[in-house]
Design an enzyme around this catalytic site. Structure first.
Site, PDB file in Angstrom:
ATOM      1  N   GLU A 160      13.712 -22.366 -15.189  1.00 54.62           N
ATOM      2  CA  GLU A 160      13.196 -20.966 -15.221  1.00 54.62           C
ATOM      3  C   GLU A 160      14.269 -19.596 -15.036  1.00 54.62           C
ATOM      4  OE1 GLU A 160      10.489 -18.822 -13.956  1.00 54.62           O
ATOM      5  OE2 GLU A 160      10.990 -17.762 -13.706  1.00 54.62           O
TER       6      GLU A 160
ATOM      7  N   CYS B  65       0.825  -1.045   0.027  1.00 52.61           N
ATOM      8  CA  CYS B  65       0.244  -0.061   0.101  1.00 52.61           C
ATOM      9  C   CYS B  65       1.193   1.585   0.286  1.00 52.61           C
ATOM     10  CB  CYS B  65      -0.615   0.058   1.585  1.00 52.61           C
ATOM     11  SG  CYS B  65      -1.998  -1.827   1.292  1.00 52.61           S
TER      12      CYS B  65
ATOM     13  N   LYS C 281      14.132 -16.413 -17.485  1.00 52.13           N
ATOM     14  CA  LYS C 281      14.689 -14.788 -17.023  1.00 52.13           C
ATOM     15  C   LYS C 281      15.311 -14.472 -17.894  1.00 52.13           C
ATOM     16  CE  LYS C 281      12.102 -14.160 -14.834  1.00 52.13           C
ATOM     17  NZ  LYS C 281      11.340 -15.429 -14.625  1.00 52.13           N
TER      18      LYS C 281
ATOM     19  N   TRP D  90      -3.187  -1.413  -1.694  1.00 50.77           N
ATOM     20  CA  TRP D  90      -3.488  -3.129  -2.741  1.00 50.77           C
ATOM     21  C   TRP D  90      -3.134  -4.055  -1.524  1.00 50.77           C
ATOM     22  CZ3 TRP D  90      -1.413  -4.766  -7.123  1.00 50.77           C
ATOM     23  CH2 TRP D  90      -0.860  -5.714  -7.310  1.00 50.77           C
TER      24      TRP D  90
ATOM     25  N   GLU E 135      14.416 -14.317 -21.385  1.00 44.55           N
ATOM     26  CA  GLU E 135      12.868 -13.293 -21.546  1.00 44.55           C
ATOM     27  C   GLU E 135      13.717 -11.880 -21.419  1.00 44.55           C
ATOM     28  OE1 GLU E 135       9.631 -12.610 -18.678  1.00 44.55           O
ATOM     29  OE2 GLU E 135      10.793 -14.421 -17.275  1.00 44.55           O
TER      30      GLU E 135
ATOM     31  N   ASN F  28       0.001  -0.165   6.351  1.00 45.01           N
ATOM     32  CA  ASN F  28       0.511  -1.182   5.353  1.00 45.01           C
ATOM     33  C   ASN F  28       1.043  -2.459   6.000  1.00 45.01           C
ATOM     34  OD1 ASN F  28       1.525  -2.833   2.850  1.00 45.01           O
ATOM     35  ND2 ASN F  28       3.069  -1.011   2.822  1.00 45.01           N
ATOM     36  N   GLY F  29       0.826  -3.365   5.417  1.00 42.35           N
ATOM     37  CA  GLY F  29       1.190  -4.910   6.247  1.00 42.35           C
ATOM     38  C   GLY F  29       0.652  -5.669   6.412  1.00 42.35           C
TER      39      GLY F  29
ATOM     40  N   LYS G 182       3.220  -7.326 -19.341  1.00 40.40           N
ATOM     41  CA  LYS G 182       3.135  -7.703 -17.505  1.00 40.40           C
ATOM     42  C   LYS G 182       2.560  -9.068 -17.613  1.00 40.40           C
ATOM     43  CE  LYS G 182       4.559  -9.005 -13.710  1.00 40.40           C
ATOM     44  NZ  LYS G 182       5.940  -9.607 -13.024  1.00 40.40           N
TER      45      LYS G 182
ATOM     46  N   ARG H  16       3.334   1.710  -7.730  1.00 47.73           N
ATOM     47  CA  ARG H  16       3.351   0.604  -6.654  1.00 47.73           C
ATOM     48  C   ARG H  16       2.038  -0.251  -7.345  1.00 47.73           C
ATOM     49  NH1 ARG H  16       5.722   1.849  -1.786  1.00 47.73           N
ATOM     50  NH2 ARG H  16       4.453   0.514  -0.823  1.00 47.73           N
TER      51      ARG H  16
ATOM     52  N   HIS I 121      20.827 -37.675 -24.444  1.00 50.22           N
ATOM     53  CA  HIS I 121      19.542 -37.615 -25.084  1.00 50.22           C
ATOM     54  C   HIS I 121      19.730 -36.573 -26.571  1.00 50.22           C
ATOM     55  CE1 HIS I 121      18.699 -40.693 -22.464  1.00 50.22           C
ATOM     56  NE2 HIS I 121      19.077 -40.307 -21.185  1.00 50.22           N
TER      57      HIS I 121
HETATM   58  C1  AGP Z   1       7.844 -14.947 -16.164  1.00 48.87           C
HETATM   59  O1  AGP Z   1       8.812 -13.909 -15.956  1.00 48.87           O
HETATM   60  C2  AGP Z   1       6.905 -14.270 -17.520  1.00 48.87           C
HETATM   61  N1  AGP Z   1       6.770 -12.935 -16.739  1.00 48.87           N
HETATM   62  C3  AGP Z   1       5.527 -14.426 -17.713  1.00 48.87           C
HETATM   63  O2  AGP Z   1       6.215 -15.789 -18.765  1.00 48.87           O
HETATM   64  C4  AGP Z   1       4.433 -15.121 -16.458  1.00 48.87           C
HETATM   65  O3  AGP Z   1       5.316 -15.520 -15.668  1.00 48.87           O
HETATM   66  C5  AGP Z   1       3.387 -15.445 -17.343  1.00 48.87           C
HETATM   67  O4  AGP Z   1       3.074 -14.581 -17.988  1.00 48.87           O
HETATM   68  C6  AGP Z   1       2.396 -16.119 -16.344  1.00 48.87           C
HETATM   69  O5  AGP Z   1       1.407 -14.615 -15.581  1.00 48.87           O
HETATM   70  P1  AGP Z   1       0.717 -14.577 -14.345  1.00 48.87           P
HETATM   71  O6  AGP Z   1       1.464 -15.363 -13.432  1.00 48.87           O
HETATM   72  O7  AGP Z   1       0.728 -14.072 -14.032  1.00 48.87           O
HETATM   73  O8  AGP Z   1      -0.449 -15.751 -14.362  1.00 48.87           O
END
Ligand code: AGP
Length: 622
Positions: free
Chosen positions: A496, A2, A500, A74, A503, A100-101, A617, A27, A519
């Site tokens: 993962e 928040c 990272k 938030w 992307e 906030n918390g 996002k 935020r 393989h």
């Molecule tokens: C992760 O770094 C990416 N931005 C992307 O893979 C993300 O995790 C995926 O689009 C899922 O988003 P969500 O967790 O909001 O569903």
């Protein structure tokens, strides 16, 4: 998180506070509100949604006053709405609070107060603070003579201090009282709170940008500290009431830097916030070992006992969190568990029925594929538990229950702290499922909790590798290919880490199960190929070391994640040593240096770390 702002001074407070809240908009929030002491009373203005909605309210119903608080919420407890928007007041309306918390024991307090006849208007944890402060003030008035005006401030301070003595959890809190028109009392434990010292005016904020236009002289409250803000400045105390001397800091950041907490990018700020994301998501979810899930998300824990199988669905990073969760569910709970990307699940002839539990994981709660997959699951009669970071999002409305991660808004497109929050929430779920199904005794459950509560500290230790990671990034930033390999619970971490890197740096990166190399992928190895080997403490370490030797023999440029004191890598140039962590929990720690590697390489390549090309996002379309 928040947004908190406060003002005590000679000017009209509302324009200052609204400008401050706008500086905190980045935020993320879902409602907003203000409260001021006007003519011996507290007046409030609140609105759901964006600040423009609050501005509309103020246009028709202005708020005067020069001692006031403002808040952008938030949501963590209770949906986004006007009733749940801060500030919250006690029933008499004389005490106003913003917060906030997370107050862990708010339900116990709420039950006690309700049993004594208190009425609550919101679903929030924050409201109990307003009631507690009013209760203490009433007790003073019962026992002592009617307080004299110059006693109002100490009375308010003492009432807030005693009220906070009853709460457990995380708070940055600020309180107004109608009988103390020129003072704000504030306190901090685990959530940020900063005092801005102006000329004849004093500011309060959860983040520096809110008052940077007015003063660069700031005092950062530490955990367990309180402040009394007046026009002439602020005085500081600890929670026992002992006076403190605190030295102001001069803020040299510009506004953009200030929004990122002094970091160059939101992604780095969020990587550094991960110990708190883990702590806040665990907070209040362990004891009593029975009944937590019912209380926290309304879920009938029996379903964890009786479900025939678990089907996990998610996308991207959230999918990788599910892959780790699958190992945990099968190892600790013994329930058959499948994991599927939502984009595949939604188009397959799924065999799930009402006997199965679906767990849908999503930071945003708005991912189109995940929403469609959940819709299909519900058509098949399955119950759906969401693990989500965004209160009131579409997924939380579609699911039967939601176990929230408490990471605060994640602004970098590359998901980092949300991933840690997802893993933490899944670990909490696994604990309660294992206790429920009897695959973990209470003693084993407490031992598991003892390990889980150490994870934030282990993450902090891993974050200290930043300089070493940056040095490695300098050497590999120009590479066009990367391989990441891991085994067992760290195979998803290899996936993962590759996601990272690809992307945000646009390097072609792949994650593989180490045992899969022979393989096919080993054909890719040459003297130009960087290979990151996750070789931390494991019952399979010998197998992983064999895989390491396979790629080393073919000239690969190795980067090794190892555990302090485990494994002899003296012939490897780049070894990052992590603290000893139980293997099952090691994904929460091993991902940290790999997030930092992706971040530094992306930055060195001049990529847009926070807003990488082609990405959004939240992928709200197919
Ligand atoms: C992760 O770094 C990416 N931005 C992307 O893979 C993300 O995790 C995926 O689009 C899922 O988003 P969500 O967790 O909001 O569903």
């Amino acid at each position: 998180m928040c947004g908190i702002v406060g003002y005590v001074g000679p000017k009209e407070a509302v324009p200052i506070l609204m400008d401050g809240l706008k500086k905190l908009e980045y935020r993320g929030y879902d409602s907003a509100g203000l409260a001021a002491v006007v003519g011996g009373a507290i007046e409030r203005r609140r609105a759901p949604g964006k600040l423009t909605n609050l501005e509309k309210v103020l246009a028709t119903d202005p708020l005067a006053g020069s001692t006031a608080l403002g808040h952008t919420r938030w949501a963590t407890h209770g949906k986004p709405s006007e009733e749940n928007a801060h500030p919250h007041t006690d029933p008499s309306g004389a005490v106003a609070v913003i917060h906030n918390g997370i107050i862990e024991n708010y339900l116990e307090i709420k039950d006690r107060l309700a049993a004594a006849g208190a009425k609550f208007e919101s679903e929030t944890d924050t409201e109990v603070i307003a009631h507690l402060v009013a209760e203490k003030l009433a007790q003073f008035q019962k026992t002592g003579a009617a307080p004299k005006p110059d006693l109002m401030e100490p009375l308010l301070f003492e009432a807030v201090r005693r009220a906070l003595g009853e709460v457990r959890g995380a708070y940055a809190v600020a309180v107004l009282w109608s009988k103390a028109p020129n003072v704000i009392v504030a306190a901090k434990t685990a959530s940020p709170l900063i005092i801005g010292l102006g000329e004849g005016e004093t500011f309060l904020a959860s983040d520096i940008p809110a008052f940077l236009a007015h003063t660069r002289k700031a005092v950062f409250l530490e955990d367990g500290e309180m402040a009394v803000l007046k026009r002439g400045g602020a005085t500081f105390f600890d929670l026992s009431g002992k006076k403190l001397v605190k030295t102001p800091t001069t803020i040299t950041w510009d506004r953009t830097m200030a929004e990122k907490g002094g970091y160059r990018h939101f992604m780095l700020k969020e990587i550094m916030e991960q110990p708190s994301s883990c702590e806040d998501t665990m907070r209040g979810r362990f004891f009593p070992l029975k009944g937590v899930l019912e209380r926290d998300c309304g879920m009938n824990a029996d379903i964890l006992k009786t479900t025939r199988s678990v089907q996990m669905i998610a996308c991207g990073t959230a999918y990788h969190a599910c892959l780790v969760g699958q190992y945990w569910l099968e190892t600790l709970v013994g329930v058959p568990t499948r994991v599927e990307t939502a984009s595949e699940f939604r188009y397959r002839e799924t065999t799930i029925t009402a006997d199965d539990l679906v767990i849908a994981v999503s930071q945003s709660g708005e991912t189109a594929d995940t929403l469609a997959a959940v819709k299909l699951a519900k058509e098949k009669g399955a119950k759906v538990l969401a693990v989500c970071n965004t209160v009131g999002s579409a997924l939380t409305r579609a699911a039967d229950w939601t176990l929230y991660t408490h990471c605060g808004p994640e602004l970098g497109v590359a998901s980092t702290k949300a991933f840690i929050g997802q893993l933490t929430a899944l670990a909490v779920l696994v604990l309660h499922a294992a206790i429920g199904r009897g695959t973990m005794t209470q003693t084993q459950g407490r031992a598991f909790v003892d390990e889980l509560v150490k994870v934030p500290g282990w993450i902090r230790a891993a974050l200290k590798l930043d300089a070493a990671v940056h040095k490695i990034a300098l050497k590999f930033a120009k590479k066009e290919h990367f391989l990441f390999i891991g085994r067992y619970v760290n195979y998803p971490i290899a996936l993962e880490a590759a996601l990272k890197l690809k992307e945000i740096s646009y390097i072609h990166a792949e994650g593989y199960a180490a045992g899969e190399l022979k393989h096919g992928p080993i054909a890719l190895i040459d003297t130009e190929m960087p290979v990151v080997v996750i070789a931390t403490k494991s019952r399979l370490l010998e197998k992983t070391l064999s895989s390491l030797q396979e790629v080393k023999a073919r000239g690969a440029q190795l980067i090794v994640l190892a555990t302090e004191g485990e494994g002899d890598f003296k012939d490897i140039e780049h070894v990052l040593r992590l603290p000893p962590v139980p293997e099952l929990l090691s994904p929460l720690v091993n991902i940290i240096p790999l997030q930092m590697l992706a971040y530094h390489i992306s930055d060195l390549r001049g990529c847009d770390v926070d807003q990488p090309r082609n990405l959004a996002k939240s992928v709200t379309v197919e």
